[in-house]
Design a protein around this motif. Sequence first.
Motif, PDB file in Angstrom:
ATOM      1  N   ILE A 197      34.173 111.576  95.938  1.00  0.00           N
ATOM      2  CA  ILE A 197      33.932 112.478  97.070  1.00  0.00           C
ATOM      3  C   ILE A 197      33.769 111.662  98.342  1.00  0.00           C
ATOM      4  CG2 ILE A 197      32.402 114.222  98.061  1.00  0.00           C
ATOM      5  CD1 ILE A 197      31.611 115.050  95.275  1.00  0.00           C
ATOM      6  N   LEU A 198      34.440 112.088  99.403  1.00  0.00           N
ATOM      7  CA  LEU A 198      34.286 111.476 100.723  1.00  0.00           C
ATOM      8  C   LEU A 198      33.326 112.336 101.542  1.00  0.00           C
ATOM      9  CD1 LEU A 198      35.068 109.559 103.072  1.00  0.00           C
ATOM     10  CD2 LEU A 198      36.998 111.092 103.539  1.00  0.00           C
ATOM     11  N   ILE A 199      32.326 111.703 102.135  1.00  0.00           N
ATOM     12  CA  ILE A 199      31.366 112.394 102.999  1.00  0.00           C
ATOM     13  C   ILE A 199      31.512 111.830 104.404  1.00  0.00           C
ATOM     14  CG2 ILE A 199      28.936 112.884 103.452  1.00  0.00           C
ATOM     15  CD1 ILE A 199      28.451 112.444 100.436  1.00  0.00           C
ATOM     16  N   VAL A 200      31.771 112.707 105.388  1.00  0.00           N
ATOM     17  CA  VAL A 200      31.943 112.280 106.780  1.00  0.00           C
ATOM     18  C   VAL A 200      30.941 113.022 107.638  1.00  0.00           C
ATOM     19  CG1 VAL A 200      33.549 111.993 108.692  1.00  0.00           C
ATOM     20  CG2 VAL A 200      34.414 111.963 106.340  1.00  0.00           C
ATOM     21  N   ASP A 201      29.942 112.307 108.185  1.00  0.00           N
ATOM     22  CA  ASP A 201      28.923 112.923 109.034  1.00  0.00           C
ATOM     23  C   ASP A 201      28.257 111.850 109.867  1.00  0.00           C
ATOM     24  OD1 ASP A 201      26.469 114.273 110.001  1.00  0.00           O
ATOM     25  OD2 ASP A 201      27.090 115.859 108.619  1.00  0.00           O
ATOM     26  N   ASP A 202      28.116 112.094 111.175  1.00  0.00           N
ATOM     27  CA  ASP A 202      27.524 111.084 112.045  1.00  0.00           C
ATOM     28  C   ASP A 202      26.001 111.015 111.925  1.00  0.00           C
ATOM     29  OD1 ASP A 202      27.404 113.638 113.230  1.00  0.00           O
ATOM     30  OD2 ASP A 202      27.040 112.756 115.200  1.00  0.00           O
TER      31      ASP A 202
ATOM     32  N   TYR B 110      30.861 107.095 102.039  1.00  0.00           N
ATOM     33  CA  TYR B 110      30.300 107.678 103.261  1.00  0.00           C
ATOM     34  C   TYR B 110      30.951 107.080 104.496  1.00  0.00           C
ATOM     35  CZ  TYR B 110      26.966 108.575 107.031  1.00  0.00           C
ATOM     36  OH  TYR B 110      26.399 108.935 108.231  1.00  0.00           O
ATOM     37  N   ALA B 111      31.309 107.946 105.453  1.00  0.00           N
ATOM     38  CA  ALA B 111      31.850 107.506 106.746  1.00  0.00           C
ATOM     39  C   ALA B 111      31.012 108.126 107.849  1.00  0.00           C
ATOM     40  CB  ALA B 111      33.306 107.930 106.877  1.00  0.00           C
ATOM     41  N   GLU B 112      30.518 107.273 108.757  1.00  0.00           N
ATOM     42  CA  GLU B 112      29.666 107.755 109.847  1.00  0.00           C
ATOM     43  C   GLU B 112      30.485 108.186 111.052  1.00  0.00           C
ATOM     44  OE1 GLU B 112      25.961 106.119 112.638  1.00  0.00           O
ATOM     45  OE2 GLU B 112      26.695 104.917 110.960  1.00  0.00           O
ATOM     46  N   THR B 113      31.698 107.654 111.192  1.00  0.00           N
ATOM     47  CA  THR B 113      32.553 107.960 112.345  1.00  0.00           C
ATOM     48  C   THR B 113      33.943 108.374 111.875  1.00  0.00           C
ATOM     49  OG1 THR B 113      33.386 105.696 112.546  1.00  0.00           O
ATOM     50  CG2 THR B 113      31.342 106.225 113.706  1.00  0.00           C
ATOM     51  N   GLY B 114      34.730 108.888 112.817  1.00  0.00           N
ATOM     52  CA  GLY B 114      36.101 109.244 112.508  1.00  0.00           C
ATOM     53  C   GLY B 114      36.929 108.032 112.143  1.00  0.00           C
ATOM     54  N   ALA B 115      36.691 106.913 112.826  1.00  0.00           N
ATOM     55  CA  ALA B 115      37.443 105.681 112.545  1.00  0.00           C
ATOM     56  C   ALA B 115      37.197 105.221 111.107  1.00  0.00           C
ATOM     57  CB  ALA B 115      37.036 104.589 113.535  1.00  0.00           C
TER      58      ALA B 115
ATOM     59  N   ASP C 214      32.197 116.776 108.568  1.00  0.00           N
ATOM     60  CA  ASP C 214      31.491 117.432 109.670  1.00  0.00           C
ATOM     61  C   ASP C 214      32.471 117.674 110.820  1.00  0.00           C
ATOM     62  OD1 ASP C 214      29.460 118.522 111.148  1.00  0.00           O
ATOM     63  OD2 ASP C 214      28.733 116.595 111.906  1.00  0.00           O
ATOM     64  N   LEU C 215      32.367 118.821 111.453  1.00  0.00           N
ATOM     65  CA  LEU C 215      33.289 119.129 112.551  1.00  0.00           C
ATOM     66  C   LEU C 215      33.007 118.305 113.799  1.00  0.00           C
ATOM     67  CD1 LEU C 215      33.960 122.989 112.689  1.00  0.00           C
ATOM     68  CD2 LEU C 215      35.616 121.159 112.477  1.00  0.00           C
ATOM     69  N   LYS C 216      31.732 118.041 114.069  1.00  0.00           N
ATOM     70  CA  LYS C 216      31.346 117.358 115.300  1.00  0.00           C
ATOM     71  C   LYS C 216      31.049 115.892 115.018  1.00  0.00           C
ATOM     72  CE  LYS C 216      31.270 120.903 118.186  1.00  0.00           C
ATOM     73  NZ  LYS C 216      32.078 120.957 119.420  1.00  0.00           N
TER      74      LYS C 216
END
Length: 506
Positions: A7-12, A33-38, A55-57
């Motif tokens: 599972i990929l989790i993307v949230d700042d 886990y990814a904290e940023t879009g990059a 996350d959308l934002k």
Amino acid sequence: MPKLDQILIVDDEIEVGTFLSRLLVRKGFQTSYAETGADAFQLIASTGFAVAMIDLKLPDTCGLDILRQLKNNQPDCEAIIMTGYATTKTAVKAIQLGAFDYIEKPFDDISEIEQLVVKAFEYRHRITGQSGGQHEWQAIANRTGFVVGNTQKMIRLATVAEKIARKNINVLIQGETGTGKEVLARFIHAASSRSDHTFIPVNCGALPENLLESELFGHEKGAFTGATSMRRGIFEIADNGTLFLDEVGEAGLPIQVKLLRVLETGEFLRVGGEKPVQTDVRIIAATNVDLEKAVQAKNFREDLFYRLDVIRLELPPLRERKEDIPLLFNRFISRTGNLQVSPEVTRALLDYDWPGNIRELVNIANQAVALCDGNTILPSHLPDKIITRSSEQTEVLTENGKVAFSGSPVDTLEAALNAVRHGKNLTRDNIIKAYTINKQIGERLYEHMTTLGVAGPLPPSLREVEIKAIAETLSFYKGNISTAARSLGIGRNTLYRKIKEYGLLI
């Protein structure tokens, strides 16, 4: 290859990312886990995932951009969008871009997250063929009579409709007349949490404005002549249920104002009433007109349009899903017995353009069943308009180099006659050319009739020639006797006498 439990989790927000990672790891999943879009783009390029929570934002990009990249690189990965209340509409749009579903933040129910992730995994397994079974919406579609068919466009539409049905948001359905907008609306209602309550359809274009207002909002006793008692309106009757506003673009501006108030406040006034009435109704609106153009033309309120257009579903016309026609036709004829369909009938149905869409197909099916006295639907049970279009097609090179299709020169001429009859593609520039070609066709056909020994029409008599010449000349000069007489080379008195003699109208 993606790991089956990755599972990929993307949230700042690191706290959110850590919480989701721990929650899902405890359930036996592996997480990145990814904290940023990059960071997310890099992980998508290097690692395969089964499910992603996005996350959308984000500070450096929009979650929709990550979703697009994910679907381009890993189309089988199911995405769950995480959104705040203020961005719900954008999250719903994400579903149309291929997201599996969305969940609102802050998370009030941890079990909802777990269930949603499990559902995303199950859906991915089913779509990729790793497990059998029907689509989640299939049972509901069967129960409501919503025949989805096998085209990817319709399957995607049903999938999106089933997902947004569970959300308490308004829906706008667009499509040509007869495409099945009310059936889709009933499907959404049946798949929603309001399914145990009332579904009421209203055609906004079928009632005069004063009657429509009373129908929607009810009236008090004495509100107008004939109002002998208080009457509840549809908004009141449909409380906690679903109201389907068909042809909403036909509603007048005064009605639009009242609709906007209900959508904004959840309350309305009965006609002649003073006390607000509360209601909780989900609106599904439908139209076959372009509401955005209606807004530009000031025929539809912009604020009401945006209230209705939270999520828009487009029903394709039948001509864009022709592979479903045999399935639909068989479904319709099976209602009255176990009838077979001949291959010629199937071919004829596929060759027709269906301007009336599914509604027209239902009518043709009912007619065929009524005419069939055996156990097989034959071409003779179909209308001429269907059979004419189904003749075997051959290529014909036209004068301008374009290719037309027809079963024979006669079919081509019939098609041309129908086009001219309805004025299709005729302009001031080409109509003279069309008229000249028509005369040449008549002359050439007469020559071929002579060659083939076919008895043609008798040459016209002098009287017939004279009547035709006078009638056409008078029509050309719009009944001007003097000009018509000069053109014919006769005097005005002679023209008057012949008009009277032949009984012509000026």
